[in-house]
Design a protein around this motif. Structure first.
Motif, PDB file in Angstrom:
ATOM      1  N   ILE A 171       0.912  -1.294   0.107  1.00 49.08           N
ATOM      2  CA  ILE A 171       0.144   0.064   0.070  1.00 49.08           C
ATOM      3  C   ILE A 171       0.966   1.144  -0.036  1.00 49.08           C
ATOM      4  N   ALA A 172       1.953   1.157   0.946  1.00 49.67           N
ATOM      5  CA  ALA A 172       2.741   2.426   0.908  1.00 49.67           C
ATOM      6  C   ALA A 172       3.750   2.833  -0.396  1.00 49.67           C
ATOM      7  N   ASP A 173       4.041   1.641  -1.068  1.00 51.48           N
ATOM      8  CA  ASP A 173       5.002   1.595  -2.298  1.00 51.48           C
ATOM      9  C   ASP A 173       4.206   1.989  -3.648  1.00 51.48           C
ATOM     10  N   ASP A 174       2.853   1.719  -3.552  1.00 54.23           N
ATOM     11  CA  ASP A 174       2.314   1.553  -4.847  1.00 54.23           C
ATOM     12  C   ASP A 174       1.027   2.174  -4.800  1.00 54.23           C
ATOM     13  N   VAL A 175       0.224   2.546  -3.701  1.00 58.53           N
ATOM     14  CA  VAL A 175      -1.252   3.171  -3.452  1.00 58.53           C
ATOM     15  C   VAL A 175      -1.083   4.405  -3.086  1.00 58.53           C
ATOM     16  N   VAL A 176      -1.062   4.502  -1.599  1.00 55.29           N
ATOM     17  CA  VAL A 176      -0.983   5.830  -0.904  1.00 55.29           C
ATOM     18  C   VAL A 176       0.461   6.280  -0.913  1.00 55.29           C
ATOM     19  N   GLN A 197       9.201   9.300   1.968  1.00 56.50           N
ATOM     20  CA  GLN A 197       8.048   9.369   2.892  1.00 56.50           C
ATOM     21  C   GLN A 197       7.282   8.410   2.856  1.00 56.50           C
ATOM     22  N   SER A 198       7.160   7.230   2.234  1.00 59.16           N
ATOM     23  CA  SER A 198       6.496   5.992   2.001  1.00 59.16           C
ATOM     24  C   SER A 198       6.659   5.017   2.994  1.00 59.16           C
ATOM     25  N   GLU A 199       8.089   5.284   3.678  1.00 60.98           N
ATOM     26  CA  GLU A 199       8.513   4.286   4.961  1.00 60.98           C
ATOM     27  C   GLU A 199       7.533   4.953   6.183  1.00 60.98           C
ATOM     28  N   LYS A 200       7.292   6.020   6.353  1.00 62.72           N
ATOM     29  CA  LYS A 200       6.500   6.802   7.381  1.00 62.72           C
ATOM     30  C   LYS A 200       4.981   6.181   7.152  1.00 62.72           C
ATOM     31  N   ILE A 201       4.445   6.211   5.879  1.00 61.01           N
ATOM     32  CA  ILE A 201       3.215   5.589   5.606  1.00 61.01           C
ATOM     33  C   ILE A 201       3.093   4.122   5.788  1.00 61.01           C
ATOM     34  N   ARG A 202       4.191   3.562   5.362  1.00 60.24           N
ATOM     35  CA  ARG A 202       4.253   2.122   5.746  1.00 60.24           C
ATOM     36  C   ARG A 202       4.115   1.672   7.181  1.00 60.24           C
ATOM     37  N   VAL A 203       5.025   2.216   7.823  1.00 56.31           N
ATOM     38  CA  VAL A 203       4.983   1.833   9.370  1.00 56.31           C
ATOM     39  C   VAL A 203       3.624   2.208   9.944  1.00 56.31           C
ATOM     40  N   LEU A 204       3.161   3.233   9.529  1.00 59.33           N
ATOM     41  CA  LEU A 204       1.651   3.781  10.055  1.00 59.33           C
ATOM     42  C   LEU A 204       0.685   2.582   9.938  1.00 59.33           C
ATOM     43  N   ILE A 205       0.616   2.324   8.608  1.00 59.21           N
ATOM     44  CA  ILE A 205      -0.331   1.265   7.953  1.00 59.21           C
ATOM     45  C   ILE A 205      -0.062  -0.115   8.697  1.00 59.21           C
TER      46      ILE A 205
END
Length: 443
Positions: free
Chosen positions: A296-301, A379-387
């Motif tokens: 999701i973090a790498d490809d969607v959000v 920035q996607s790393e922050k999203i990944r951790v959160l999701i």
């Protein structure tokens, strides 16, 4: 008791043991094929393949609702598309409702992306292009004035504009944060991306649940073999030819149903006959959450897709207008005390046109840094951790629903497919062992 014993002895003597032993192995192989081909039906093909049938679209409105769910039928076409890619948009909706929406409002989500860092990155990317942008706009709007202006004064104008840039960009990112709930709709963004990229939904299922899917195929053989034992007893007891196809239907249906149950049920750990049971998929919730969050973090959000949605989504005009409005004061401040003289020199209308040109030219350049792959990746790393954290916190039942709901209403197709293959397996067994399809077999 003696009668039962006598019946058993007679039964043992009259059994065709070669046919008897062959049935469980036959149903095991058919069970394996059912689950293997069932997985193919789930994921393949990604796009619909088939042909149009005249009148079918009109007929589809009156046939049973379940048949209307078969891919292609509502559009008057006969063919197939994998169940998962066919339900890509629904999967996107569930992903938002079950996980992404739980991250908070779009404003809270945006705050997690650190707007201050985004603003600093925009300045770093935008600043080197600023002199060229000023030069191009002035050459277009006031070529004679700009050509005749001494170089030190030109540099002074550019320097004043550059000095205003950090404050203006901060204002823009703050304004986006204030209005993000109106500008960004995560549900539309995710559903639209999944709908346009059904192969990504297939990847979610395969990457997250590949281990369980492989086990489902293996259990197809095990369940088929075990269910084949009572089938063999019934077949060798009554010797009625149509029993095998009928029992094959039951075996095929039950094999698929047991496979799905084993993966997803029960969602909460419970003891059945003293044995602790929980769906295989649920036992790896934390591990699956990490895989799911990464996709999701790498490809969607991603920050890149957020920028695209802000500029080109249904509310893109509002975003552009908001950025342009924030940029206009920068031109006034850059002119400083010479603003009045500049208006007199070039005319108020021309000055306003120059200011508008600066504002509109800056709109695209402001969002362009969102599309920087390296920055978006950080920035996607922050999203990944959160999701990942939110997905791990989901109740097991919600976690199962997130992955299963998109296909649950279509599971009957898999069960029906299993039943048809089970019946076919029964007929093939009859052909080999009773109808002499292979000369000299059985020996």
């Amino acid at each position: 008791m003696d009668a039962v014993q006598q019946w058993l002895e007679d039964w043992v003597h009259h059994v065709d043991w070669f046919a008897f032993i062959s049935i469980p192995f036959f149903t095991g192989i058919v069970g394996w094929l059912i689950n293997w081909s069932g997985l193919w039906m789930l994921f393949s093909p990604v796009k619909f393949y088939g042909f149009k049938v005249p009148g079918l679209r009109e007929l589809a409105t009156v046939i049973p609702r379940k048949l209307q769910e078969v891919p292609g039928i509502p559009f008057g076409r006969v063919g197939w598309q994998g169940i998962v890619p066919a339900r890509a948009a629904k999967m996107g909706s569930i992903a938002v409702d079950k996980v992404i929406a739980k991250l908070g409002t779009p404003a809270e989500f945006y705050a997690q992306l650190e707007p201050e860092e985004i603003a600093a990155h925009i300045v770093r990317v935008f600043e080197p292009d600023l002199p060229q942008m000023v030069d191009e706009i002035m050459r277009r709007e006031q070529p004679k004035l700009w050509r005749d202006l001494p170089a030190p004064l030109k540099q002074g104008v550019i320097a004043r504009v550059q000095a205003q840039l950090p404050g203006v960009v901060t204002t823009i990112t703050d304004e986006i944060g204030v209005h993000i709930n109106q500008l960004l709709d995560p549900k539309i963004m995710v559903i639209d991306h999944f709908r346009k990229n059904p192969d990504l939904v297939v990847r979610v299922f395969r990457d997250v649940g590949q281990r369980e899917l492989n086990m489902m195929v293996l259990f197809g053989f095990i369940f088929g073999f075990l269910l084949g034992i009572p089938v063999a007893v019934i077949d060798q007891t009554w010797h009625i030819w149509w029993l095998l196809p009928i029992l094959g239907v039951i075996v095929g249906w039950v094999t698929n149903a047991l496979g799905m149950w084993l993966i997803f049920e029960p969602p909460e750990p419970k003891r059945i006959l003293g044995i602790k049971m929980q769906g295989l998929f649920l036992r790896r919730q934390d591990e699956c959450a990490e895989v799911y969050a990464g996709i999701i973090a790498d490809d969607v959000v991603t920050l890149e897709r957020i920028g695209d949605f802000l500029m080109d989504g249904p509310r893109g005009d509002r975003t552009r207008q908001m950025i342009a409005t924030a940029m206009r004061p920068a031109i006034d401040k850059a002119a400083g005390p010479l603003r009045g003289a500049a208006k007199v020199m070039v005319g108020a209308d021309t000055f306003d046109r120059i200011r508008e040109s600066f504002a509109m030219e800056a709109v695209g350049r402001t969002i362009t840094p969102f599309r920087d792959p390296a920055f978006s990746k950080r920035q996607s790393e922050k999203i990944r951790v959160l999701i990942a954290r939110r997905t791990k916190e989901l109740p097991p039942r919600d976690f199962v629903e997130m992955m299963r709901s998109a296909i649950k209403e279509d599971e009957w197709m898999l069960y029906a497919h299993g039943a048809i293959m089970g019946a076919a397996g029964g007929i093939i067994h009859l052909g080999f062992f009773n109808w002499g399809w292979i000369p000299g077999f059985p020996p």
